[in-house]
Each structure stands twice: as structure tokens, then as C-alpha cells.
Design a protein around this motif. Structure first.
Motif, PDB file in Angstrom:
ATOM      1  N   ALA A 141     -20.247   2.555   3.512  1.00 54.45           N
ATOM      2  CA  ALA A 141     -20.583   1.477   2.575  1.00 54.45           C
ATOM      3  C   ALA A 141     -22.009   1.022   2.833  1.00 54.45           C
ATOM      4  O   ALA A 141     -22.441   0.953   3.997  1.00 54.45           O
ATOM      5  N   ASP A 142     -22.724   0.730   1.774  1.00 47.66           N
ATOM      6  CA  ASP A 142     -24.099   0.237   1.864  1.00 47.66           C
ATOM      7  C   ASP A 142     -24.977   1.187   2.681  1.00 47.66           C
ATOM      8  O   ASP A 142     -25.818   0.753   3.467  1.00 47.66           O
ATOM      9  N   PRO A 178     -18.543  -6.434  -0.968  1.00 54.27           N
ATOM     10  CA  PRO A 178     -17.794  -5.979  -2.155  1.00 54.27           C
ATOM     11  C   PRO A 178     -17.407  -4.508  -2.094  1.00 54.27           C
ATOM     12  O   PRO A 178     -16.321  -4.126  -2.535  1.00 54.27           O
ATOM     13  N   GLU A 179     -18.291  -3.675  -1.546  1.00 53.19           N
ATOM     14  CA  GLU A 179     -18.009  -2.244  -1.490  1.00 53.19           C
ATOM     15  C   GLU A 179     -16.851  -1.943  -0.539  1.00 53.19           C
ATOM     16  O   GLU A 179     -16.015  -1.075  -0.810  1.00 53.19           O
ATOM     17  N   ILE A 180     -16.792  -2.679   0.589  1.00 51.67           N
ATOM     18  CA  ILE A 180     -15.691  -2.464   1.530  1.00 51.67           C
ATOM     19  C   ILE A 180     -14.405  -3.079   0.987  1.00 51.67           C
ATOM     20  O   ILE A 180     -13.327  -2.473   1.059  1.00 51.67           O
ATOM     21  N   HIS A 183     -12.897  -0.724  -1.460  1.00 51.04           N
ATOM     22  CA  HIS A 183     -12.946   0.689  -1.079  1.00 51.04           C
ATOM     23  C   HIS A 183     -11.623   1.380  -1.418  1.00 51.04           C
ATOM     24  O   HIS A 183     -10.543   0.779  -1.352  1.00 51.04           O
ATOM     25  N   GLU A 184     -11.711   2.656  -1.753  1.00 50.81           N
ATOM     26  CA  GLU A 184     -10.521   3.417  -2.167  1.00 50.81           C
ATOM     27  C   GLU A 184      -9.459   3.512  -1.072  1.00 50.81           C
ATOM     28  O   GLU A 184      -8.280   3.758  -1.363  1.00 50.81           O
ATOM     29  N   ARG A 189      -7.187  -3.908  -2.278  1.00 47.65           N
ATOM     30  CA  ARG A 189      -8.405  -4.533  -1.750  1.00 47.65           C
ATOM     31  C   ARG A 189      -8.143  -5.049  -0.323  1.00 47.65           C
ATOM     32  O   ARG A 189      -7.007  -5.043   0.144  1.00 47.65           O
TER      33      ARG A 189
END
Length: 296
Positions: A141-142, A178-180, A183-184, A189
């Protein structure tokens, strides 16, 4: 319609009693209530109702400011517990509340403090379905790879260790979180915490809460970080030949909004101690109630 605003370590909730609500709480209504400038403004809503089970003083439902429902909130739970006591729902020092995550059992320890039995944490859960039994994982992420510890405390926690306070403070949580969170690996979430040890059994933690964003504190986030820290310390002891496994310990968790004490047992049973206080009480205007009623 009467409400109270409470806060615990800067984590503020509106507390509503179901019997006083003239309508159901929909995601859109929750968002409107929690909205700054146009609503009351809060980190979420706590909805209390009389339980149909005599074992429980009340049923508690917890809503995030984006309208989604949370299984549990440590800070919110303490606010609800102390509200129930002050409002006369019970005169007992020890009682039970039912939440979507299951039973929580608080003990009143002072006018503004309580200890909450949060039950046992789990390292494997449906919120991390691809995860191993020990809950350890890795994600990108990031532009960076993060090693994490999944912990379920009625809700999903992703706890990430960093080297020191300087690295912790330098993290841009609004950019990374937000990306974590979405994450899929986490189909429902996840909440995210970053932590580092500042002295033995004392950690500094920053929180990115699911449905909220970066927040001053989180009781379940603090608990997840305390479990991850305890597991990490146990693994370190095993590697150096000085023991291993999970040793019961009390971890002081320093958050942006203040400190919590989290007891982690050998079976990952968690007791969390902290404070919560009322900020103000009020009633919603007829105009605002009409607007909420027309909001679906």
C-alpha cells in the motif's frame, strides 16, 4: 428527540435511546446526524435499547459516521456503559450489554471510569479469510510493503509495527489508511493501527478507523495493537531462548487522545480500562427532525 454527546479520549459519539426515536436509523440519517456544520457532528452514533433478554441491561448498536454499522467500539462501549449507569438503567457495578459482536461485561471502577471485559481476541477470522492461523500477513500500500498482524476483537484489526516514534509520527495516515482499509485481503474492510514500543509494556499507537478515517483514539484499535505487541514480544523471547508464547501482561497504550490500559491474558482474553465523560445533552429541533424523517 433527546440525545447526549459523550467523548472518550477524544472519540465522540451521540447517544440515542431507541424508545425516543420517531424513526429508524438508516445510513443516510446517521450521516446527517454526524455531519459537521449541518448536523450535531460526531465520530458515530450509539443506539441503546431495552433488551428482551434479562441477562442484559441493554442492547447496543454502533454506527460509524459514514452510516455503516460497527460490530464493536471500545471507546463507544465505555461511553454507553457509563451513560447507562448515570441514567439509571442499572445500579450494579458489574453487568452485561449485548452487541453485534456478542456480550461485553463492564465493571464500574469510578464515576468516569470502567473496565470492560472484551472477551478473547482471535487471530483467524472471516474478516481475513486468506490468512494463516497466526494472523500474520503482508500487503502493499502507498508504494510500500507492510507486514501486519490481523486481530479480531469483534471487529477486524490490522496492527502494523514500526521501528520508532519518529517513523510513526512521519506516517501520512490519510494517504496510507484508505488503501489498507479497503484492501482485497479484508472483504469487510479493516481498522488499521500502527504502533511502536516507547518503553517495556508501553506503546504509542496511531489509528485509522474503518468508516471514520484517522482518529484520536480507538479502544478496539488499542486492544488490537496491544495483542500484536504482546505476540511480537513473545516471539522475540522465543527467538532469544528466553521463553516464548503469550505471557499475560498489561500494556499502556498511548494514543493521540490519551491513554488506555489493556490487559492481555495468555488466551488473548482482553480487559480494557479507561474513562468516558459527557460533553452535553440536547434535543433536536422540529425542523431538523422533519428533515431527518424525510431522509431515507
Amino acid at each position: 428527540m433527546r440525545f447526549e454527546k459523550w467523548q472518550a479520549l477524544g472519540n465522540d459519539y451521540l447517544i440515542l435511546e431507541r424508545e425516543e426515536l420517531p424513526f429508524g436509523l438508516t445510513p443516510a440519517r446517521v450521516r446527517r446526524l454526524c455531519e459537521g456544520h449541518f448536523g450535531v457532528f460526531a465520530d458515530g452514533v450509539l443506539l441503546l435499547s431495552r433488551s428482551n433478554d434479562a441477562r442484559f441491561v441493554a442492547d447496543l448498536r454502533i454506527y460509524n459516521p459514514d452510516g455503516s454499522e460497527a460490530e464493536l467500539s471500545g471507546n463507544g462501549a465505555r461511553e454507553a456503559v457509563l451513560y447507562l449507569r448515570r441514567r439509571g438503567w442499572t445500579s450494579e457495578d458489574v453487568f452485561s450489554i449485548r452487541t453485534p459482536a456478542g456480550e461485553i461485561r463492564p465493571t464500574i471502577t469510578g464515576p468516569d471510569t470502567c473496565r470492560v471485559d472484551m472477551g478473547s481476541a482471535s487471530l483467524a477470522s472471516r474478516d481475513f479469510p486468506a490468512g494463516p492461523a497466526d494472523g500474520r500477513g503482508e500487503l502493499a500500500a502507498d508504494g510500500r510493503t507492510w507486514r501486519f498482524q490481523h486481530v479480531s476483537i469483534g471487529n477486524p484489526q490490522c496492527a502494523i509495527h514500526v521501528a520508532d516514534e519518529a517513523e510513526l509520527q512521519a506516517l501520512d495516515l490519510p494517504a496510507i489508511g484508505p488503501e489498507i482499509e479497503a484492501h482485497e485481503l479484508f472483504p469487510n474492510r479493516t481498522n488499521v493501527s500502527w504502533y511502536t514500543e516507547i518503553e517495556p509494556n508501553r506503546i504509542r499507537v496511531r489509528i485509522f478507523e474503518r468508516g471514520v478515517g484517522e482518529t484520536l483514539s480507538s479502544g478496539t484499535g488499542a486492544s488490537g495493537a496491544a495483542v500484536a505487541y504482546t505476540l511480537r514480544e513473545g516471539a522475540g523471547a522465543a527467538e532469544t531462548g528466553s521463553g516464548g508464547g503469550v505471557t499475560a501482561r498489561t500494556v499502556t497504550v498511548a494514543l493521540d487522545g490519551g491513554e488506555l490500559e489493556v490487559e492481555v491474558g495468555p488466551d488473548l482474553h482482553i480487559n480494557m480500562t479507561g474513562w468516558a465523560v459527557p460533553v452535553f445533552a440536547g434535543t433536536l429541533s422540529e425542523d431538523f427532525l422533519k428533515e431527518l424523517n424525510e431522509t431515507q
